[in-house]
Design a protein around this motif. Structure first.
Motif, PDB file in Angstrom:
ATOM      1  N   ARG A   1      -2.439   5.687   1.309  1.00 45.31           N
ATOM      2  CA  ARG A   1      -1.472   4.399   1.732  1.00 45.31           C
ATOM      3  C   ARG A   1      -3.128   3.770   1.266  1.00 45.31           C
ATOM      4  NH1 ARG A   1       2.664   5.386   5.309  1.00 45.31           N
ATOM      5  NH2 ARG A   1       3.945   5.429   3.433  1.00 45.31           N
TER       6      ARG A   1
ATOM      7  N   ALA B   1      -4.564   2.542  -1.654  1.00 43.56           N
ATOM      8  CA  ALA B   1      -3.138   1.951  -2.121  1.00 43.56           C
ATOM      9  C   ALA B   1      -3.849   0.273  -1.862  1.00 43.56           C
ATOM     10  CB  ALA B   1      -1.772   3.005  -2.654  1.00 43.56           C
ATOM     11  N   VAL B   2      -3.166   0.720  -0.772  1.00 42.85           N
ATOM     12  CA  VAL B   2      -3.658  -1.107   0.573  1.00 42.85           C
ATOM     13  C   VAL B   2      -4.635  -1.771  -0.303  1.00 42.85           C
ATOM     14  CG1 VAL B   2      -4.251  -2.244   2.384  1.00 42.85           C
ATOM     15  CG2 VAL B   2      -1.917  -0.605   1.559  1.00 42.85           C
TER      16      VAL B   2
ATOM     17  N   SER C   1      -5.047  -2.930  -4.156  1.00 43.34           N
ATOM     18  CA  SER C   1      -4.394  -3.331  -4.285  1.00 43.34           C
ATOM     19  C   SER C   1      -5.562  -4.687  -3.838  1.00 43.34           C
ATOM     20  CB  SER C   1      -2.877  -3.629  -3.910  1.00 43.34           C
ATOM     21  OG  SER C   1      -2.452  -2.379  -4.126  1.00 43.34           O
TER      22      SER C   1
ATOM     23  N   LEU D   1       1.990  -7.211   1.263  1.00 44.54           N
ATOM     24  CA  LEU D   1       1.296  -5.691   0.350  1.00 44.54           C
ATOM     25  C   LEU D   1       3.010  -4.503   0.761  1.00 44.54           C
ATOM     26  CD1 LEU D   1      -2.139  -5.725   1.289  1.00 44.54           C
ATOM     27  CD2 LEU D   1      -1.601  -5.152  -0.571  1.00 44.54           C
TER      28      LEU D   1
ATOM     29  N   LYS E   1       4.924  -4.855  -1.916  1.00 48.90           N
ATOM     30  CA  LYS E   1       4.479  -4.085  -2.671  1.00 48.90           C
ATOM     31  C   LYS E   1       4.483  -2.633  -3.208  1.00 48.90           C
ATOM     32  CE  LYS E   1       0.059  -3.643  -5.825  1.00 48.90           C
ATOM     33  NZ  LYS E   1       0.801  -3.560  -7.552  1.00 48.90           N
ATOM     34  N   LEU E   2       4.382  -1.670  -1.744  1.00 45.61           N
ATOM     35  CA  LEU E   2       4.215  -0.297  -1.226  1.00 45.61           C
ATOM     36  C   LEU E   2       5.762   0.625  -0.335  1.00 45.61           C
ATOM     37  CD1 LEU E   2       1.483  -1.002  -1.456  1.00 45.61           C
ATOM     38  CD2 LEU E   2       0.735   0.442  -0.171  1.00 45.61           C
ATOM     39  N   ASP E   3       6.586  -0.747  -0.732  1.00 44.90           N
ATOM     40  CA  ASP E   3       7.673  -0.565  -0.359  1.00 44.90           C
ATOM     41  C   ASP E   3       7.920  -0.012   1.234  1.00 44.90           C
ATOM     42  OD1 ASP E   3      10.688  -0.319  -0.444  1.00 44.90           O
ATOM     43  OD2 ASP E   3      10.513   1.286  -1.636  1.00 44.90           O
TER      44      ASP E   3
ATOM     45  N   ILE F   1       1.575  -1.167   6.983  1.00 43.62           N
ATOM     46  CA  ILE F   1      -0.190  -2.098   6.503  1.00 43.62           C
ATOM     47  C   ILE F   1      -0.312  -2.611   7.772  1.00 43.62           C
ATOM     48  CG2 ILE F   1      -0.148  -3.971   5.115  1.00 43.62           C
ATOM     49  CD1 ILE F   1       0.994  -2.118   3.433  1.00 43.62           C
TER      50      ILE F   1
END
Length: 116
Positions: free
Chosen positions: A32, A35-36, A39, A52, A55-57, A63
């Protein structure tokens, strides 16, 4: 230029790159957090906690926790949006840019070792 890897080759590369990064002195990021971070650095700003999370649901606290950890390592920083004080804008840092450059170097080096 496109990179054509079979699934086994892609997994080999992912494994070798992850192993190399775990064994070095750099911070260990969760999937995760990666991914953050990617991004933030690979997509055009501005980046917000709310954006964010969408975007990452995931929820905003998810976040925030990732940013707290990465901020502690100097990979990102946060500031209030001066135009809308309710928003928190995430910023890139020199340390974060260098971290990702080193990670990219590791991946490129490991890609040379992928069996053909």
């Amino acid at each position: 230029m496109p990179v054509n890897l079979r699934p086994a080759q892609a997994l080999y590369l992912w494994h070798k790159a992850n192993l190399a990064m775990v064994l070095d002195e750099e911070p260990d990021l969760s999937q995760r957090q990666w991914a953050v971070l990617l991004s933030i650095y690979l997509e055009p700003p501005p980046h917000t906690v709310r954006g964010l999370a969408r975007k990452l649901d995931v929820t905003k606290p998810v976040i925030t926790r990732a940013l707290d950890t990465m901020g502690g390592w100097g990979l990102v920083s946060r500031r209030r949006d001066p135009e809308d004080r309710r928003n928190v804008v995430i910023q890139r840092t020199v340390e974060g840019s260098l971290f990702l450059e080193r990670a990219g170097d590791v991946i490129a080096r490991m890609a040379e070792e992928v069996p053909r």
